[in-house]
Design an enzyme around this catalytic site. Structure first.
Site, PDB file in Angstrom:
ATOM      1  N   ASN A  96      35.491  49.550  35.012  1.00  0.00           N
ATOM      2  CA  ASN A  96      34.258  48.820  34.712  1.00  0.00           C
ATOM      3  C   ASN A  96      34.413  47.829  33.555  1.00  0.00           C
ATOM      4  O   ASN A  96      33.766  46.791  33.545  1.00  0.00           O
ATOM      5  CB  ASN A  96      33.159  49.847  34.386  1.00  0.00           C
ATOM      6  CG  ASN A  96      31.973  49.214  33.709  1.00  0.00           C
ATOM      7  OD1 ASN A  96      31.180  48.515  34.342  1.00  0.00           O
ATOM      8  ND2 ASN A  96      31.838  49.442  32.400  1.00  0.00           N
ATOM      9  N   TYR A 179      36.453  33.460  33.817  1.00  0.00           N
ATOM     10  CA  TYR A 179      35.864  34.660  34.420  1.00  0.00           C
ATOM     11  C   TYR A 179      35.987  34.600  35.942  1.00  0.00           C
ATOM     12  O   TYR A 179      36.391  35.572  36.583  1.00  0.00           O
ATOM     13  CB  TYR A 179      34.399  34.746  33.992  1.00  0.00           C
ATOM     14  CG  TYR A 179      33.674  35.997  34.438  1.00  0.00           C
ATOM     15  CD1 TYR A 179      33.923  37.222  33.830  1.00  0.00           C
ATOM     16  CD2 TYR A 179      32.707  35.950  35.436  1.00  0.00           C
ATOM     17  CE1 TYR A 179      33.227  38.364  34.213  1.00  0.00           C
ATOM     18  CE2 TYR A 179      32.011  37.081  35.825  1.00  0.00           C
ATOM     19  CZ  TYR A 179      32.273  38.296  35.213  1.00  0.00           C
ATOM     20  OH  TYR A 179      31.585  39.429  35.595  1.00  0.00           O
ATOM     21  N   LYS A 183      38.068  37.295  38.189  1.00  0.00           N
ATOM     22  CA  LYS A 183      37.446  38.188  39.165  1.00  0.00           C
ATOM     23  C   LYS A 183      37.996  37.919  40.575  1.00  0.00           C
ATOM     24  O   LYS A 183      38.082  38.836  41.397  1.00  0.00           O
ATOM     25  CB  LYS A 183      35.921  38.079  39.132  1.00  0.00           C
ATOM     26  CG  LYS A 183      35.296  38.611  37.830  1.00  0.00           C
ATOM     27  CD  LYS A 183      35.520  40.114  37.613  1.00  0.00           C
ATOM     28  CE  LYS A 183      34.727  40.656  36.431  1.00  0.00           C
ATOM     29  NZ  LYS A 183      34.939  42.069  36.140  1.00  0.00           N
TER      30      LYS A 183
END
Ligand code: NDP
Length: 256
Positions: A96, A179, A183
């Site tokens: 996470n 980012y 991802k």
């Protein structure tokens, strides 16, 4: 969800945000997991006070130190978790922990891209690799079982912003370049893990939690952390082999 909760969980980045809420909602289940390993970078400090308070109240919660980008810290955490599992395997690993930075095509530099990549991709790779023997052990405890979270699963907390197919819909509005790249790489890592660990009976799925009111998502986000995590846990509970290697959102919808 009664009767279908896995025996053990390890979650990274649990001192705040989605990680902390995952811990809280798992502890609140009528059939709470027997062992929850909530990891964070700084146990015993004011940054992890809520976790400390929870661990004083719930005997099935262990708070473990884990900086996901540091191989030595990952190895230490693995040793401690292995000891506490007393010969049993680890059923669910939730990668996470993550970071974001507000970079554009114009402002991004090498340092920022590598820093975000390190936390969002290298971290989940290192942690999964280190805990693989415990995940394999859990899968072997139920050799006849179908692939699902009660057997063994790796869940990577990803983002819709890592979808190449959907990129043009939001990139100009919300570039977060490093980012997005990280991802997208995490989605590929998830698919590689899914293909590679299928023979071991370990399910690997990426989850987009929605736009969530956390330090990362900000106060204007559309979901409370409670709504997101409630949805995520329902989705995790329903995962099968059909979800191996793909990205799903908090409501179970497939993201291309
Ligand atoms: P927060 O910023 O609220 O929390 C991030 C957590 O990750 C903190 O506990 C932080 O610890 C931890 N962390 C960061 N880097 C490391 C590291 N190197 N080692 C260990 N822990 C680390 O984020 P959210 O809870 O919102 O996000 C959780 C995940 O969900 C992330 O992967 C994020 O990308 C993803 N996500 C979130 C969305 C949102 O709208 N919120 C949308 C889509 C995806 P510390 O306190 O020590 O910094």
């Amino acid at each position: 969800m009664a009767g279908s909760i896995p025996h053990s969980f390890l979650i990274t980045g649990c001192n705040r945000g989605i990680g902390l809420e995952l811990v809280k909602q798992l502890l609140a289940k009528p059939h709470s997991p027997e062992q929850i390993f909530a990891t964070c970078r700084s146990p015993g400090t004011h940054q992890s006070q809520e976790l400390t308070n929870l661990s004083a109240k719930y005997s099935n919660l262990s708070v473990i130190k884990l900086e996901t980008t540091d191989p030595a810290s990952v190895a230490e955490a693995m040793k401690e978790v292995e000891k506490q599992l007393k010969g049993r395997g680890l059923n669910v690993l939730i990668n996470n922990a993550g970071i974001i930075s507000e970079t554009t095509l114009e402002t991004v530099d090498e340092k920022d891209l590598l820093n975000v990549y390190s936390t969002n991709v290298v971290g989940p790779m290192l942690v999964t690799k280190a805990f693989l023997p415990l995940l394999k052990k859990a899968a072997e405890e139920n050799p006849q079982a179908h692939m699902n979270w009660t057997r063994a699963a790796v869940i990577n907390m990803s983002s819709i912003l890592g979808s190449i197919k959907l990129n043009a819909e939001s990139f100009l509005r919300n570039p977060v370049l490093s980012y997005r790249c990280s991802k997208a790489a995490l989605n590929m890592l998830t698919n590689c893990q899914a293909v590679g660990y299928k023979k071991d009976g370990i399910l690997c799925t990426a989850i987009h939690p929605g736009w969530v009111q956390t330090d990362m998502g900000g106060p204007k986000a559309s979901l409370t952390v409670g709504q997101s995590v409630n949805g995520i846990l329902k989705v995790l509970c329903s995962l099968t082999e059909n979800h191996n290697g793909i990205l799903l959102d908090w409501e179970g919808k497939i993201i291309p």
